[in-house]
Write a protein that holds these residues in place. Structure first.
Motif, PDB file in Angstrom:
ATOM      1  N   LEU A  45       0.819  -1.210   0.000  1.00 33.33           N
ATOM      2  CA  LEU A  45       0.000   0.000   0.000  1.00 33.33           C
ATOM      3  C   LEU A  45       0.855   1.263   0.000  1.00 33.33           C
ATOM      4  N   LEU A  46       1.924   1.262   0.761  1.00 34.11           N
ATOM      5  CA  LEU A  46       2.812   2.421   0.777  1.00 34.11           C
ATOM      6  C   LEU A  46       3.362   2.685  -0.624  1.00 34.11           C
ATOM      7  N   MET A  47       3.857   1.645  -1.280  1.00 32.67           N
ATOM      8  CA  MET A  47       4.399   1.819  -2.628  1.00 32.67           C
ATOM      9  C   MET A  47       3.320   2.270  -3.609  1.00 32.67           C
ATOM     10  N   LEU A  48       2.126   1.711  -3.481  1.00 35.28           N
ATOM     11  CA  LEU A  48       1.019   2.106  -4.344  1.00 35.28           C
ATOM     12  C   LEU A  48       0.704   3.585  -4.178  1.00 35.28           C
ATOM     13  N   ALA A  85      14.402  -2.843   2.830  1.00 32.02           N
ATOM     14  CA  ALA A  85      14.103  -3.885   1.845  1.00 32.02           C
ATOM     15  C   ALA A  85      14.446  -3.445   0.418  1.00 32.02           C
ATOM     16  N   GLY A  86      14.932  -2.217   0.254  1.00 33.51           N
ATOM     17  CA  GLY A  86      15.302  -1.720  -1.070  1.00 33.51           C
ATOM     18  C   GLY A  86      14.126  -1.337  -1.950  1.00 33.51           C
ATOM     19  N   LEU A  87      12.991  -1.014  -1.329  1.00 31.10           N
ATOM     20  CA  LEU A  87      11.781  -0.676  -2.081  1.00 31.10           C
ATOM     21  C   LEU A  87      11.635   0.821  -2.343  1.00 31.10           C
ATOM     22  N   VAL A  92      15.730  14.428   0.656  1.00 31.73           N
ATOM     23  CA  VAL A  92      15.401  15.772   1.133  1.00 31.73           C
ATOM     24  C   VAL A  92      14.927  16.571  -0.066  1.00 31.73           C
ATOM     25  N   SER A  93      13.829  17.280   0.085  1.00 35.19           N
ATOM     26  CA  SER A  93      13.259  18.084  -0.993  1.00 35.19           C
ATOM     27  C   SER A  93      14.244  19.154  -1.448  1.00 35.19           C
ATOM     28  N   THR A  94      14.338  19.343  -2.745  1.00 31.94           N
ATOM     29  CA  THR A  94      15.187  20.415  -3.275  1.00 31.94           C
ATOM     30  C   THR A  94      14.496  21.766  -3.147  1.00 31.94           C
ATOM     31  N   VAL A  95      13.174  21.749  -2.983  1.00 34.53           N
ATOM     32  CA  VAL A  95      12.391  22.986  -2.857  1.00 34.53           C
ATOM     33  C   VAL A  95      12.319  23.450  -1.404  1.00 34.53           C
ATOM     34  N   ASP A  96      12.064  22.515  -0.502  1.00 33.63           N
ATOM     35  CA  ASP A  96      11.928  22.829   0.919  1.00 33.63           C
ATOM     36  C   ASP A  96      12.755  21.815   1.702  1.00 33.63           C
ATOM     37  N   LYS A  97      13.901  22.230   2.168  1.00 34.46           N
ATOM     38  CA  LYS A  97      14.844  21.321   2.845  1.00 34.46           C
ATOM     39  C   LYS A  97      14.265  20.667   4.096  1.00 34.46           C
ATOM     40  N   ARG A  98      13.150  21.189   4.605  1.00 32.48           N
ATOM     41  CA  ARG A  98      12.513  20.588   5.785  1.00 32.48           C
ATOM     42  C   ARG A  98      11.669  19.382   5.416  1.00 32.48           C
ATOM     43  N   GLN A  99      11.313  19.259   4.140  1.00 31.74           N
ATOM     44  CA  GLN A  99      10.429  18.190   3.711  1.00 31.74           C
ATOM     45  C   GLN A  99      11.222  16.990   3.193  1.00 31.74           C
ATOM     46  N   VAL A 100      10.725  15.808   3.537  1.00 29.62           N
ATOM     47  CA  VAL A 100      11.317  14.563   3.061  1.00 29.62           C
ATOM     48  C   VAL A 100      10.371  13.945   2.041  1.00 29.62           C
ATOM     49  N   GLU A 101      10.932  13.583   0.898  1.00 26.78           N
ATOM     50  CA  GLU A 101      10.160  12.934  -0.162  1.00 26.78           C
ATOM     51  C   GLU A 101      10.445  11.433  -0.126  1.00 26.78           C
ATOM     52  N   VAL A 102       9.415  10.633  -0.329  1.00 27.02           N
ATOM     53  CA  VAL A 102       9.582   9.181  -0.415  1.00 27.02           C
ATOM     54  C   VAL A 102       9.427   8.807  -1.886  1.00 27.02           C
ATOM     55  N   HIS A 103      10.463   8.177  -2.439  1.00 21.92           N
ATOM     56  CA  HIS A 103      10.500   7.785  -3.848  1.00 21.92           C
ATOM     57  C   HIS A 103      10.620   6.271  -3.963  1.00 21.92           C
ATOM     58  N   LEU A 104      10.021   5.704  -5.004  1.00 21.47           N
ATOM     59  CA  LEU A 104      10.194   4.280  -5.280  1.00 21.47           C
ATOM     60  C   LEU A 104      11.576   4.031  -5.867  1.00 21.47           C
ATOM     61  N   LEU A 105      12.163   2.914  -5.509  1.00 27.15           N
ATOM     62  CA  LEU A 105      13.397   2.442  -6.124  1.00 27.15           C
ATOM     63  C   LEU A 105      13.035   1.410  -7.197  1.00 27.15           C
ATOM     64  N   PRO A 106      13.955   1.082  -8.111  1.00 33.26           N
ATOM     65  CA  PRO A 106      13.625   0.136  -9.186  1.00 33.26           C
ATOM     66  C   PRO A 106      13.055  -1.203  -8.686  1.00 33.26           C
ATOM     67  N   HIS A 107      13.602  -1.744  -7.607  1.00 37.42           N
ATOM     68  CA  HIS A 107      13.086  -3.010  -7.069  1.00 37.42           C
ATOM     69  C   HIS A 107      11.627  -2.841  -6.606  1.00 37.42           C
ATOM     70  N   GLY A 108      11.327  -1.739  -5.921  1.00 40.34           N
ATOM     71  CA  GLY A 108       9.957  -1.466  -5.483  1.00 40.34           C
ATOM     72  C   GLY A 108       9.022  -1.269  -6.656  1.00 40.34           C
TER      73      GLY A 108
END
Length: 140
Positions: A45-48, A85-87, A92-108
């Motif tokens: 669900l998180l990845m979705l 798990a490498g998913l 760190v956001s390039t726009v707002d250094k206080r924000q963390v972005e969660v991105h999918l990795l190729p395995h995920g």
């Protein structure tokens, strides 16, 4: 709560029951498919929700908490497990250094595509069985 103009009929309860049954069947399918792919249902669900977030390829912890209907601290722990798990990965956001972005990795991404394909087939098999019930709560 406003008073209802009429009581629910047996048919209304049957409709609600069938809807909940079909929802639970799909949820059970989804949970089993995720486990068979070697991840937990919450990891799926998180990845979705990362991939499906409107307008961009990432989501914040707060946005994921809302989508998962969870507390932020729980989502932080889930993201940590997904990272291990490498998913996914945090950036760190390039726009707002206080924000963390969660991105999918190729395995995920690969796991998500595989699972989404299975979910699409399951949803197609439910066509006509899984519909939102119409319950008349008000006087016509």
């Amino acid at each position: 709560m406003s008073p209802r103009s009429h009581e629910l009929s047996k048919s209304d309860f049957e409709t609600l029951s069938n809807f909940r049954y079909q929802m639970r069947r799909f949820e059970h399918f989804s949970e089993s498919a995720a486990r068979a792919a070697g991840i937990t249902p919450l990891q799926y669900l998180l990845m979705l929700h990362v991939k499906g977030f409107p307008g961009r390829e990432w989501a914040s912890i707060g946005e994921l908490a809302e989508r998962l209907q969870s507390q932020q601290h729980g989502v932080v722990a889930l993201v940590s497990r997904c990272e291990a798990a490498g998913l996914v990965e945090r950036r760190v956001s390039t726009v707002d250094k206080r924000q963390v972005e969660v991105h999918l990795l190729p395995h995920g991404e690969a796991l998500l595509v595989k699972l989404a394909d299975l979910h699409r087939a399951e949803l197609q098999s439910l066509e006509g069985k899984f519909t939102v019930p119409v319950i008349d709560w008000e006087t016509p």
